[in-house]
Design an enzyme around this catalytic site. Structure first.
Site, PDB file in Angstrom:
ATOM      1  N   TYR A  60      40.741  22.630  17.408  1.00 52.00           N
ATOM      2  CA  TYR A  60      40.648  23.697  18.310  1.00 52.00           C
ATOM      3  C   TYR A  60      41.152  24.961  17.699  1.00 52.00           C
ATOM      4  CZ  TYR A  60      38.422  21.961  22.790  1.00 52.00           C
ATOM      5  OH  TYR A  60      37.553  21.775  23.612  1.00 52.00           O
ATOM      6  N   GLU A 118      40.632  28.455  19.351  1.00 53.17           N
ATOM      7  CA  GLU A 118      40.165  29.643  20.429  1.00 53.17           C
ATOM      8  C   GLU A 118      41.092  30.577  19.898  1.00 53.17           C
ATOM      9  OE1 GLU A 118      40.601  26.438  21.869  1.00 53.17           O
ATOM     10  OE2 GLU A 118      39.814  26.488  23.815  1.00 53.17           O
ATOM     11  N   ASP A 144      17.922  42.546  16.596  1.00 51.57           N
ATOM     12  CA  ASP A 144      17.991  40.977  16.219  1.00 51.57           C
ATOM     13  C   ASP A 144      17.321  40.704  15.034  1.00 51.57           C
ATOM     14  OD1 ASP A 144      17.704  38.067  16.200  1.00 51.57           O
ATOM     15  OD2 ASP A 144      17.404  38.188  18.508  1.00 51.57           O
ATOM     16  N   THR A 153      20.616  34.768  13.481  1.00 49.84           N
ATOM     17  CA  THR A 153      21.093  33.481  13.394  1.00 49.84           C
ATOM     18  C   THR A 153      21.498  33.336  11.703  1.00 49.84           C
ATOM     19  OG1 THR A 153      19.016  32.879  12.684  1.00 49.84           O
ATOM     20  CG2 THR A 153      19.590  32.400  14.976  1.00 49.84           C
ATOM     21  N   LYS A 206      18.069  30.661   9.225  1.00 54.55           N
ATOM     22  CA  LYS A 206      16.573  30.937   8.917  1.00 54.55           C
ATOM     23  C   LYS A 206      16.209  31.427   7.322  1.00 54.55           C
ATOM     24  CE  LYS A 206      15.314  31.535  13.865  1.00 54.55           C
ATOM     25  NZ  LYS A 206      16.193  32.036  14.638  1.00 54.55           N
ATOM     26  N   ARG A 248      23.039  25.866  11.151  1.00 52.92           N
ATOM     27  CA  ARG A 248      22.566  26.510  12.375  1.00 52.92           C
ATOM     28  C   ARG A 248      23.791  27.123  12.996  1.00 52.92           C
ATOM     29  NH1 ARG A 248      18.001  24.380  12.715  1.00 52.92           N
ATOM     30  NH2 ARG A 248      17.507  25.794  14.712  1.00 52.92           N
TER      31      ARG A 248
HETATM   32  N1  DSN Z   1      13.268  29.247  17.760  1.00 55.43           N
HETATM   33  C1  DSN Z   1      13.469  30.337  16.909  1.00 55.43           C
HETATM   34  C2  DSN Z   1      12.203  30.497  16.351  1.00 55.43           C
HETATM   35  O1  DSN Z   1      11.624  29.628  16.005  1.00 55.43           O
HETATM   36  O2  DSN Z   1      11.767  31.709  15.973  1.00 55.43           O
HETATM   37  C3  DSN Z   1      13.822  31.578  17.683  1.00 55.43           C
HETATM   38  O3  DSN Z   1      14.918  31.505  18.320  1.00 55.43           O
END
Ligand code: DSN
Length: 431
Positions: free
Chosen positions: A63, A65, A214, A240, A243, A249
Site C-alpha cells: 500500500y 497511498e 485525451d 492511457t 495503446k 494497462r
Molecule cells: N476502449 C478504448 C478503445 O478501444 O478505444 C477506449 O477506452
C-alpha cells in the site's frame, strides 16, 4: 515467439502451473490466441516481456497511498523511487512539467480531471461517443454525462466537402461561444485525422474554457513525432499507457500548470482513487524507458505508414472509410457504403473466426445501435509491433476482404484462418 519471450513466459507459467493449473492453461491459450491471430483493434498492442515482468512483480504487495515522500504507510522507499522514475521519464517523453502516474486507467484519469477542474452541473464540450468520442466524454450512461452537462460539437458530414469527416472547427467555435463550456475536450477513440491543438486552444481562449486533450489513442504517435503534440497548447492532458504507447494497462495525467497539477494530485488521491497500483506504475516506468529509446520513434512512424498502406489497400477493394482515409494509426470502415445489410457485428464476427481481431464501431450518423453498428474500427499498432511493414498491408487487406466477403461461410473462413496463421508465423512476437 523469440527465445527471450518464451523464457519469460515459461518461467511465469511454471510458477502459476504449480499452484493453479486452470489459470495457467487459460493464460497459455490466450498467449496462443495472440500468437496466431492478427490484432487490429486500434487500442491494443503487445507490450514487452520487461513491462509484463515489472507488472507481475512483488510491487503488487504494498500500500502506498499518497505521493513520493508523503505516504501514509511505512516501507515505501523503493516505491517512491519507482514513482519518481516514472514521472521523470514521462515528463521527458512528453516535454512537460508535471505528471500523475497513478490513474488505474484512462477512464479514471478523465474522472479525476472532471473532479479536479469542474463542479457538478458544469458544461463541457466534446465529440459524442457514436461519432468517435469516448464514454467518459459525456455519455449519458457515464458519470461525466450524468453529473455534468455535455454539449457535443460536430464533424463535417457533407460528403462532397474536401474535409468530409474531419472536425468542423467553425462549428466547435460556434458551439463553444454559444454554450460557454468550462472545459473543451479534444482527443478521441475513433477519429482518424490529425488534431489541430493550436486551433482548439484559440477557441478555448476565446470562450474562456480549460482545454483538455485525451490523447489515449495517439500518445505513442506523439512521442514518435508522428502526430503534433498537445503541449504547449493544452492545459491538461490525459492518456492511457497501453495503446500506441505500448506499456501496461493504465492511465496518466500531464500538465505544465502548477495549480492544475496540485488539483489533479488531490483529485486522483484521495479524490477518486485509493492505493496506487505500484506494480503497474513500475510497468509504466519500464515502458516510458523503452519509449525514450530512438527506435520507438521509428516504431511510431511505422504505425502511421502501415495505417496509410492498409487504408489504401482497403479502399482499392472498394471499402469506404470515414473521412475517406487516415492520418494516424486507425481507420473506420463504413460498411453502409458497400453493403447496406451488413452490420459491424457480423463483419467483426467473421473476421474473428478468420483470426483477424477488430471491433464493431458506430460511424457518424449511424442508424444502428452500438450493439450492431454500421462500421468496424481497425488500427496498426499491434501489427507494427510484430514487424509488419507497408508491403505487408495489402495481404492483410486481402485477408480481411475475403473474410467479409465470405458472408459467414465456414469452409471459406477455415481456409482464411489457415492463411492468417501462416502470416502470423512469418511475424512472431518480436521481443
Ligand atoms: N476502449 C478504448 C478503445 O478501444 O478505444 C477506449 O477506452
Amino acid at each position: 515467439m523469440t527465445a527471450q519471450t518464451e523464457a519469460v513466459l515459461s518461467a511465469q507459467q511454471d510458477v502459476i502451473q504449480s499452484t493453479d493449473p486452470q489459470i495457467a492453461e487459460l493464460i497459455r491459450l490466450e498467449q496462443q490466441r495472440q500468437d496466431q491471430t492478427l490484432e487490429l483493434i486500434a487500442s491494443e498492442n503487445h507490450t514487452s516481456p520487461a513491462v509484463m515482468a515489472a507488472t507481475g512483480s512483488c510491487l503488487t504487495n504494498k500500500y502506498c497511498e499518497g505521493y513520493p515522500g508523503k505516504r501514509y504507510y511505512s516501507g515505501c522507499d523503493y516505491y517512491d523511487d519507482v514513482e519518481r522514475l516514472a514521472i521523470q521519464r514521462v515528463t521527458k517523453l512528453f516535454n512537460c512539467t508535471f505528471a500523475n502516474v497513478q490513474p488505474h486507467s484512462g477512464a479514471n484519469a478523465n474522472n479525476a480531471v472532471f473532479f479536479a477542474l469542474l463542479e457538478p452541473g458544469d458544461t463541457f464540450a466534446s465529440i459524442v461517443l457514436s461519432e468517435g468520442g469516448h464514454l467518459t466524454h459525456g455519455s449519458p450512461v457515464n458519470l461525466t454525462g450524468k453529473w455534468f452537462k455535455p454539449v457535443h460539437y460536430p464533424l463535417i458530414y457533407d460528403e462532397s466537402a474536401p474535409n468530409f469527416g474531419h472536425i468542423d472547427y467553425d462549428a466547435v467555435r460556434a458551439t463553444c461561444l454559444e454554450h460557454k463550456p468550462k472545459m473543451l475536450i479534444c482527443g478521441y477513440s475513433a477519429y482518424p485525422r490529425i488534431i489541430d491543438f493550436p486551433k482548439f486552444r484559440e477557441i478555448a481562449d476565446e470562450c474562456g474554457a480549460i482545454l483538455m486533450a485525451d490523447i489515449a489513442h495517439i500518445a505513442g504517435l506523439i512521442v514518435a513525432d508522428a502526430h503534433p503534440s498537445p503541449f504547449p497548447h493544452c492545459h491538461v492532458v490525459t492518456t492511457t499507457t497501453h495503446k500506441t504507447l505500448r506499456g501496461p494497462r493504465g492511465g496518466l495525467i500531464l500538465t505544465n500548470d502548477q495549480d492544475i497539477a496540485k488539483k489533479i494530485d488531490k483529485a486522483v488521491f484521495p479524490g477518486t482513487q485509493g492505493g496506487p497500483l505500484m506494480h503497474a506504475i513500475a510497468g509504466k516506468a519500464v515502458a516510458f524507458g523503452e519509449a525514450l529509446k530512438p527506435d520507438f520513434a521509428d516504431y511510431g512512424k511505422q504505425i502511421v505508414k502501415n495505417a496509410a498502406a492498409l487504408a489504401k489497400a482497403l479502399m482499392d477493394h472498394g471499402y469506404s472509410l470515414t473521412s475517406n482515409g487516415t492520418e494516424n494509426h486507425l481507420m473506420v470502415i463504413d460498411l453502409r457504403k458497400t453493403s447496406a445489410d451488413l452490420t459491424g457485428k457480423a463483419a467483426a464476427l467473421w473476421l474473428e473466426q478468420s483470426g483477424i481481431i477488430v471491433n464493431k464501431n458506430t460511424v457518424p450518423k449511424d442508424e444502428r445501435s452500438p450493439f450492431q453498428t454500421s462500421g468496424i474500427r481497425l488500427g496498426t499498432p499491434a501489427l507494427t509491433t510484430r514487424g509488419l511493414k507497408e508491403p505487408d498491408m495489402p495481404p492483410v487487406a486481402d485477408l480481411m476482404h475475403r473474410a467479409i466477403a465470405s458472408n459467414g461461410d465456414q469452409d471459406l473462413i477455415n481456409k482464411i484462418r489457415e492463411d492468417v496463421q501462416a502470416l502470423c508465423q512469418r511475424f512472431p512476437m518480436p521481443h
